[in-house]
Design an enzyme around this catalytic site. Structure first.
Site, PDB file in Angstrom:
ATOM      1  N   ASP A  51       0.828  -1.196   0.000  1.00  0.00           N
ATOM      2  CA  ASP A  51       0.000   0.000   0.000  1.00  0.00           C
ATOM      3  C   ASP A  51       0.868   1.253   0.000  1.00  0.00           C
ATOM      4  O   ASP A  51       1.533   1.565   0.986  1.00  0.00           O
ATOM      5  CB  ASP A  51      -0.904  -0.005   1.230  1.00  0.00           C
TER       6      ASP A  51
ATOM      7  N   ASP B 120      -2.404   5.277  -5.635  1.00  0.00           N
ATOM      8  CA  ASP B 120      -2.598   4.533  -4.393  1.00  0.00           C
ATOM      9  C   ASP B 120      -2.749   3.051  -4.719  1.00  0.00           C
ATOM     10  O   ASP B 120      -3.798   2.610  -5.195  1.00  0.00           O
ATOM     11  CB  ASP B 120      -3.837   5.039  -3.657  1.00  0.00           C
TER      12      ASP B 120
END
Length: 672
Positions: free
Chosen positions: A140, A336
């Site tokens: 992430d 992201d």
């Protein structure tokens, strides 16, 4: 970062002196930059109001080979030249004519697992502790902390691997309370607490331990700070993955920690698999970039996230009629990796949707797979994703420097899970939030390099399932793990320093799967279906491209006029496991409705597929024990029967033998 100077034509001796001087400048710059780590740690509490597909930090939600070692050279970047200067081109040509100074620095080369739309995220394997304990962590770029469930967790879900047990690691220690961290109520330990946009949360204490990146990594195990989770809620509680691997900007980020220790260059790369294949690759550290990589600036002062300078979007070669500033509002355009889909500001989404609808007017618009969302879906495009470009238009993202990144249909579409040959837009409106958020779907089959040192992000279209063969690797093997030392004491070890003696990490990056299970619901009654089970097994095997002996019926249930069957795909032959890539390929075929049966089987549905870890084949041992017991009982029974028979014969022979002069009783005559 101190930059080297380039001079006009000079002699070979001068070149040598300049190279040595440049080396000193480079070393000084790396040390200087490693000391300038941001003290800020940001939470991702914005972006996705339509919280589908795991928008927010963890990315969990609805859905949705490699044995060489890489040489990853670092190149000194050219000076920033004034583009209006007449000498710029000449200096640049001199620069191109020189050999770049290379620094052989190790890096962590790691595989990615799972599937973006099936799981909502990609994971990598990380080993923590002495001896090592394995975890599957979501990669992430929007998170700054790495954490795993702790054995002391009071509220943690059931995940892929067992929880981390600090008591079993001889190298573990908690991070003691200090002025640079948030402390617990007792002012004893450092803690972390994260709240996410999709209403999930994670909290726990911060610890320090040995972290290993697998045997395919050149980077030796390092001491690193991570979160030992004591509570989790929401998607974090229910997800299959164990935790999060934070790759964002921040002091707790695993990237920042490794850069600060000067063990990798300030860069990392991610490469997500495509629509047909899960998995992918990740590299912590620099790589030698492909010549045709497309770059855009990423300004760390613009936002705490990895932003890019998106200025235009083109559909079928035509620019959307938008003010370029639409992509630069609030946090700008953010990459992201922990978010599944892409989200545009309202104005941009409206224009994008209209342009797509205009280009695919010949397709039939249908309802989406989930009635809770107003998905924009089309049928009639065919089931082969490689042919989607003949039906759906090419989309391009244009950056402020004029470079373009082409998006094929797999970068903005996802398969309809209920209708074969149907696809839905994977780009949505970001509610009223003006931020542009680009999730993993945008970069499928794209190598993305986050070059933090030079404040830019690079994109290169490639087949991520075959990435290692497409980059420049050495023929050397990674350094062998060092010997285990269970007596390694960490009482006086500074958390940011690597241990002098590394424990042995007997791990393998090629993760194994035990079996794949799934359910099949059919409209045919089981009594009619039963005679055709062997034929059905062979059909399933053919569709999954496996051997027929691997398909096994576990159980069945009659449902009115239909049947519910639970299947298992076992490893081939006598093996106890199969490669994770094979298991993921099977699951991808199941998830994308690529198992096609003849019409004689009626309507059917595949669901609830699962990859189970390898288990010892205890049934073999049980069968062997039963067989041995049976043979022993049989032998004892036969021996007892034989002994009884022999004794009976002996008794009969004793009774029938009469002396010659003995009196024989008169026999009774039977009536006629």
């Amino acid at each position: 970062m101190a930059r080297p100077r380039f001079f006009p034509a000079i002699g070979s001796t001068q070149v040598l002196l300049i190279c040595l001087f440049a080396s000193l400048l480079c070393f000084h710059g790396v040390v200087s930059s490693s000391l300038q780590i941001s003290q800020l740690d940001f939470n991702k509490t914005f972006f996705v109001s339509d919280n589908r597909g795991g928008g927010g930090e963890n990315g969990a939600g609805s859905g949705g080979s490699r044995q060489t070692t890489m040489f990853l050279p670092l190149f000194l970047s050219p000076p920033r030249l004034n583009q209006s200067s007449p000498s710029s081109s000449s200096v640049a040509s001199v620069q191109q004519s020189r050999r770049h100074l290379q620094s052989r620095r190790p890096n962590a080369r790691m595989s990615l697992h799972d599937d973006l739309l099936l799981n909502g995220y990609y994971t990598t394997r990380l080993w923590i502790g002495t001896p090592p304990q394995r975890f599957a962590l979501i990669v992430d770029t929007g998170s700054t902390v790495t954490y795993v469930p702790c054995s002391t967790c009071e509220q943690c879900g059931k995940h892929q691997d067992p929880r981390f047990q600090p008591d079993l690691s001889s190298s573990y220690e908690t991070l003691k309370c200090n002025i640079d961290c948030n402390c617990d109520a007792e002012r004893e330990n450092c803690i972390y607490d994260r709240q996410y946009a999709e209403m999930s949360s994670s909290s726990g204490i911060l610890g320090v331990d040995i972290v290993s990146f697998g045997n395919l990594s050149e980077l030796a195990p390092q001491r690193a700070i991570f979160g030992c989770e004591n509570m989790e809620t929401g998607d974090l509680y229910s997800q299959h993955a164990d935790g999060i691997m934070g790759l964002g900007r921040g002091e707790l980020s695993i990237v920042d920690q490794l850069v600060k220790k000067n063990v990798i260059s300030d860069s990392f790369s991610l490469c997500y698999g495509g629509m047909d294949f899960g998995g992918g690759a990740m590299v912590l550290g620099g790589i030698s970039p492909p010549a045709d990589m497309v770059y855009t600036r990423s300004d760390p002062a613009r936002s705490p996230y990895y932003n890019i300078e998106l200025k235009e979007m083109h559909v079928a070669g035509k620019a959307l009629a938008l003010d370029p500033r639409v992509f630069d509002r609030k946090h700008g355009t953010v990459l992201d990796s922990g978010t599944t889909y892409a989200y545009l500001p309202e104005e941009a989404f409206t224009a994008f949707k209209a342009a797509i609808m205009k280009e695919v007017h010949a397709l039939k618009q249908i309802q989406g797979p989930d009635p809770n969302y107003n998905d924009i879906c089309f049928s009639g495009a065919g089931s082969d994703p490689s042919q989607l470009s003949s039906t759906f238009p090419l989309v391009e993202m244009v950056f402020s420097n004029g470079q373009k990144l082409a998006l094929s249909p797999e970068n903005y579409l996802f398969r309809h899970s209920k209708v074969r040959g149907a696809y839905c837009l994977g780009i949505f409106q970001n509610g009223k939030d003006p931020t542009t958020l680009l999730g993993g779907i945008i970069v499928r089959n794209t190598l993305v390099t986050y070059d933090r040192e030079h404040e830019k992000v690079g994109f290169w279209k490639t087949n991520c399932s075959d990435l290692w063969g497409r980059l420049n690797f050495s023929s050397l093997s990674p350094p062998p793990p060092s010997g285990m030392d269970n007596t390694n004491s960490t009482a006086d070890v500074v958390p940011t320093l690597a241990p002098t003696e590394q424990p042995q990490y007997n791990t393998s990056e090629e993760v194994k799967a035990g079996q794949v299970t799934f359910y099949m619901s059919l409209s045919v009654n089981y009594s009619d279906l039963k005679p055709h089970i062997p034929e059905l097994e062979q059909l399933i095997a053919k569709e999954l491209d496996i051997n027929g002996s691997q398909v096994h019926l576990l159980n069945f249930t009659s449902k009115g006029n239909g049947s519910l069957i639970r299947w298992a795909i076992y490893p081939p032959g006598s093996a106890d496991s199969m490669p994770n890539s094979t298991a993921m390929d099977i699951v991808s075929r199941l998830a994308e409705n690529r198992v096609k049966l003849p019409d004689t089987y009626g309507s059917y549905k595949l669901f609830d597929w699962n990859i189970e870890p390898p288990q010892p084949r205890r049934w073999r041992l049980n069968y062997m024990v039963i067989l041995v017991v049976f043979v022993v009982i049989l032998i004892i029974g036969l021996a007892a029967s034989g002994a009884w028979f022999i004794r009976r014969r002996q008794q009969q022979s004793l009774v029938s033998y009469k002396p010659v002069d003995s009196v024989v009783p008169e026999q009774e005559l039977q009536p006629l």
